[in-house]
Scaffold this motif. Structure first.
Motif, PDB file in Angstrom:
ATOM      1  N   TYR A   1       1.067  -1.114  -0.048  1.00 23.81           N
ATOM      2  CA  TYR A   1      -0.001   0.363  -0.127  1.00 23.81           C
ATOM      3  C   TYR A   1       0.924   1.091   0.210  1.00 23.81           C
ATOM      4  CZ  TYR A   1      -2.917  -3.738   1.878  1.00 23.81           C
ATOM      5  OH  TYR A   1      -3.432  -4.808   1.957  1.00 23.81           O
ATOM      6  N   LEU A   2       0.787   1.945  -1.115  1.00 22.02           N
ATOM      7  CA  LEU A   2       1.593   3.467  -1.315  1.00 22.02           C
ATOM      8  C   LEU A   2       0.554   4.389  -1.071  1.00 22.02           C
ATOM      9  CD1 LEU A   2       3.114   2.637  -4.771  1.00 22.02           C
ATOM     10  CD2 LEU A   2       3.654   1.491  -1.881  1.00 22.02           C
ATOM     11  N   CYS A   3       0.702   4.761   0.704  1.00 19.28           N
ATOM     12  CA  CYS A   3      -0.111   5.891   1.013  1.00 19.28           C
ATOM     13  C   CYS A   3       0.717   7.016   1.332  1.00 19.28           C
ATOM     14  CB  CYS A   3      -0.608   5.703   2.295  1.00 19.28           C
ATOM     15  SG  CYS A   3      -1.035   3.659   3.060  1.00 19.28           S
ATOM     16  N   VAL A   4       0.095   8.155   0.127  1.00 14.57           N
ATOM     17  CA  VAL A   4       0.038   9.135  -0.170  1.00 14.57           C
ATOM     18  C   VAL A   4      -0.389  10.629   0.424  1.00 14.57           C
ATOM     19  CG1 VAL A   4       1.271  11.236  -2.086  1.00 14.57           C
ATOM     20  CG2 VAL A   4       1.324   8.804  -2.658  1.00 14.57           C
ATOM     21  N   THR A   5       0.566  11.501   1.329  1.00 11.19           N
ATOM     22  CA  THR A   5      -0.066  12.325   1.650  1.00 11.19           C
ATOM     23  C   THR A   5       0.380  13.677   1.310  1.00 11.19           C
ATOM     24  OG1 THR A   5      -0.691  10.780   3.569  1.00 11.19           O
ATOM     25  CG2 THR A   5      -0.842  13.505   4.248  1.00 11.19           C
ATOM     26  N   ALA A   6      -0.458  14.997   0.872  1.00 12.89           N
ATOM     27  CA  ALA A   6       0.163  15.389   0.823  1.00 12.89           C
ATOM     28  C   ALA A   6      -1.219  16.658   1.655  1.00 12.89           C
ATOM     29  CB  ALA A   6      -0.230  16.842  -0.776  1.00 12.89           C
ATOM     30  N   LYS A   7      -0.507  18.477   2.344  1.00 15.73           N
ATOM     31  CA  LYS A   7      -0.886  18.932   3.637  1.00 15.73           C
ATOM     32  C   LYS A   7      -0.369  20.714   2.782  1.00 15.73           C
ATOM     33  CE  LYS A   7      -1.919  18.263   8.188  1.00 15.73           C
ATOM     34  NZ  LYS A   7      -1.547  18.742   9.172  1.00 15.73           N
ATOM     35  N   PRO A   8      -1.296  20.742   2.152  1.00 14.84           N
ATOM     36  CA  PRO A   8      -1.088  22.440   1.519  1.00 14.84           C
ATOM     37  C   PRO A   8      -2.173  23.381   2.473  1.00 14.84           C
ATOM     38  CG  PRO A   8      -2.945  21.234   0.133  1.00 14.84           C
ATOM     39  CD  PRO A   8      -2.700  19.763   1.311  1.00 14.84           C
TER      40      PRO A   8
ATOM     41  N   ASP B   1       2.575 -13.958   5.209  1.00 12.95           N
ATOM     42  CA  ASP B   1       1.979 -15.398   6.819  1.00 12.95           C
ATOM     43  C   ASP B   1       1.022 -14.757   7.779  1.00 12.95           C
ATOM     44  OD1 ASP B   1       2.945 -13.266   7.965  1.00 12.95           O
ATOM     45  OD2 ASP B   1       5.144 -13.837   8.814  1.00 12.95           O
ATOM     46  N   GLY B   2       0.206 -13.416   7.118  1.00 10.23           N
ATOM     47  CA  GLY B   2      -0.295 -12.585   7.570  1.00 10.23           C
ATOM     48  C   GLY B   2      -0.360 -11.423   8.161  1.00 10.23           C
ATOM     49  N   SER B   3       0.845 -11.311   8.687  1.00  9.65           N
ATOM     50  CA  SER B   3       1.252  -9.751   8.873  1.00  9.65           C
ATOM     51  C   SER B   3       1.296  -9.041   8.194  1.00  9.65           C
ATOM     52  CB  SER B   3       2.825  -9.792   9.551  1.00  9.65           C
ATOM     53  OG  SER B   3       3.893 -10.481   8.788  1.00  9.65           O
ATOM     54  N   THR B   4       1.568  -7.203   9.217  1.00 12.44           N
ATOM     55  CA  THR B   4       1.016  -6.397   8.196  1.00 12.44           C
ATOM     56  C   THR B   4       3.008  -5.729   8.934  1.00 12.44           C
ATOM     57  OG1 THR B   4      -1.113  -6.496   7.966  1.00 12.44           O
ATOM     58  CG2 THR B   4       0.141  -4.538   7.328  1.00 12.44           C
ATOM     59  N   GLY B   5       3.202  -4.411   7.836  1.00 18.72           N
ATOM     60  CA  GLY B   5       4.129  -4.511   8.659  1.00 18.72           C
ATOM     61  C   GLY B   5       4.511  -2.363   7.637  1.00 18.72           C
ATOM     62  N   THR B   6       5.001  -1.430   8.155  1.00 11.48           N
ATOM     63  CA  THR B   6       5.755  -0.536   8.163  1.00 11.48           C
ATOM     64  C   THR B   6       6.741  -0.537   7.365  1.00 11.48           C
ATOM     65  OG1 THR B   6       4.043   0.550   9.113  1.00 11.48           O
ATOM     66  CG2 THR B   6       5.889   1.920   7.825  1.00 11.48           C
ATOM     67  N   ILE B   7       7.283  -0.545   5.879  1.00 12.54           N
ATOM     68  CA  ILE B   7       8.522  -0.684   5.310  1.00 12.54           C
ATOM     69  C   ILE B   7       9.288   0.790   4.983  1.00 12.54           C
ATOM     70  CG2 ILE B   7       8.686  -2.520   5.004  1.00 12.54           C
ATOM     71  CD1 ILE B   7       8.370  -2.338   2.595  1.00 12.54           C
ATOM     72  N   TRP B   8       8.654   1.858   5.015  1.00 11.58           N
ATOM     73  CA  TRP B   8       8.862   3.092   4.561  1.00 11.58           C
ATOM     74  C   TRP B   8       7.663   4.071   4.946  1.00 11.58           C
ATOM     75  CZ3 TRP B   8      13.278   5.277   3.630  1.00 11.58           C
ATOM     76  CH2 TRP B   8      13.630   6.458   2.591  1.00 11.58           C
TER      77      TRP B   8
END
Length: 179
Positions: free
Chosen positions: A40-47, A127-134
């Motif tokens: 999941y590539l989560c992109v956030t902008a905050k103008p 294996d069903g786990s989730t993690g943030t890698i960046w």
């Protein structure tokens, strides 16, 4: 007296040896190597509100099916999540800005502007786990520059591309690179 010191030293040595010798003698079995099944590539902008009042902001990227998307950034906290299920991945996010048609810029006012585009990469493993890698949220999120109204139009012209972020995974969903 010397015998007591010798006895204490011998007792201390025995304790150290007995503590280090305790433990499991079985060989550790390493868990099976995890593979990434989805990213999941989560992109956030905050103008700022001032920036949104004078500029049209867009984010261009390619979605999971290979289709080029242009999204309008129209909120002070704007987020998108792009789901990737096929590897390799070469995703480029381009955050663009141009003067809003018909916008009136007050030369006496100040405008807060932001060029920040943040990316977080979350993955699901086999294996069903989730993690943030960046997560490149290393700067304060409300990182704005204040510009005098008389210079806003020039700033918008010079910053037509506010940010570009490239994300790549190899064919096995490993070796992530972000720049």
């Amino acid at each position: 007296m010397k015998t007591k010191k010798f006895f204490y030293a011998l007792a201390a040595l025995f304790c150290c040896l007995s503590l280090t010798s305790c433990g499991d003698d079985d060989d550790d079995i390493l868990p099976a190597e995890k593979t990434i099944t989805k990213a999941y590539l989560c992109v956030t902008a905050k103008p700022s509100a001032e920036q949104l009042s004078v500029a049209d902001l867009t984010l261009k990227y390619t979605d999971a099916e290979g289709k080029e998307i242009t999204d309008v950034v129209n909120e002070t906290t704007w987020e998108r999540k792009v789901t990737v299920t096929k590897f390799p991945v070469n995703a480029t996010f381009t955050y663009n800005c141009k003067k809003k048609e018909g916008a009136t810029i007050n030369s006496e006012a100040s405008y807060k502007m932001s060029r920040q585009l943040l990316i977080k990469v979350i993955v699901d493993y086999s294996d069903g786990s989730t993690g943030t890698i960046w997560d490149d949220n290393i700067l304060p999120f409300d990182n704005y520059i204040t510009i005098n109204g008389s210079k806003v139009e020039n700033w918008l012209t010079n910053h037509a591309t506010l940010a570009t972020k490239k994300i790549a995974f190899d064919d096995k969903g490993k070796n992530l690179s972000v720049n």
